[in-house]
Scaffold this motif. Structure first.
Motif, PDB file in Angstrom:
ATOM      1  N   GLN A   1       0.785  -1.238   0.057  1.00 20.64           N
ATOM      2  CA  GLN A   1      -0.018   0.047   0.133  1.00 20.64           C
ATOM      3  C   GLN A   1       0.912   1.479   0.058  1.00 20.64           C
ATOM      4  O   GLN A   1       0.656   2.291  -0.778  1.00 20.64           O
ATOM      5  N   SER A   2       2.137   1.174   0.673  1.00 23.25           N
ATOM      6  CA  SER A   2       2.783   2.501   0.842  1.00 23.25           C
ATOM      7  C   SER A   2       3.426   2.675  -0.721  1.00 23.25           C
ATOM      8  O   SER A   2       4.077   3.656  -0.928  1.00 23.25           O
ATOM      9  N   MET A   3       3.660   1.809  -1.100  1.00 25.01           N
ATOM     10  CA  MET A   3       4.160   1.822  -2.902  1.00 25.01           C
ATOM     11  C   MET A   3       3.161   2.328  -3.813  1.00 25.01           C
ATOM     12  O   MET A   3       3.282   2.543  -4.936  1.00 25.01           O
ATOM     13  N   GLY A   4       1.677   2.247  -3.276  1.00 22.81           N
ATOM     14  CA  GLY A   4       0.671   2.426  -4.334  1.00 22.81           C
ATOM     15  C   GLY A   4      -0.009   1.457  -4.910  1.00 22.81           C
ATOM     16  O   GLY A   4      -0.513   1.608  -5.891  1.00 22.81           O
ATOM     17  N   ALA A   5       0.124   0.361  -4.585  1.00 27.16           N
ATOM     18  CA  ALA A   5      -0.304  -0.919  -5.207  1.00 27.16           C
ATOM     19  C   ALA A   5      -1.766  -1.144  -4.869  1.00 27.16           C
ATOM     20  O   ALA A   5      -1.837  -0.801  -3.565  1.00 27.16           O
TER      21      ALA A   5
END
Length: 123
Positions: free
Chosen positions: A70-74
């Motif tokens: 989630q922190s990578m935007g996935a």
């Protein structure tokens, strides 16, 4: 967040690969837990003290994996796996890893449907 062990997701296409994601946790067994397990070992069968520890550890590694993705935007993780190693006596690491991706539903008019909700889909 959709997390699957497969390399693709029926009804979706990968539009961007974001890279490797992981969740790592290291756990040890307590003296009290070892005594309880020793009693269960004496009688045989499932060692519930260790089963609970293993499940809690895997869940923590999984949650960290999802947080990293989630922190990578996935919005999905494909090819998710677990690995576990004993680091020292009574100390175990559990690693959850996979590929963070961005997916979108297939909308080409084909009969492909979106993936059904499942235990790892969060839906």
């Amino acid at each position: 967040m959709l997390v699957v062990t497969t390399n693709d997701i029926p009804g979706f296409r990968v539009v961007r690969h974001l890279g490797l994601v992981r969740g790592l946790t290291v756990r040890s067994r307590s003296v009290v837990g070892n005594i309880g397990a020793a009693i269960q070992i004496f009688f045989g069968g499932n060692i519930s003290v260790y089963t609970r520890l293993a499940e809690h550890t895997r869940q923590e590694a999984f949650d960290l994996l999802v947080e990293h993705a989630q922190s990578m935007g996935a919005n999905a993780v494909i090819a998710m796996r677990y690995d576990a190693n004993e680091i020292a006596a009574a100390v175990t690491e559990v690693l959850a890893y996979g590929s963070a991706v961005i997916i979108e539903p297939v909308t080409d008019g084909s009969s492909a449907s979106t993936a059904p909700p499942g235990p790892w889909s969060g839906r």
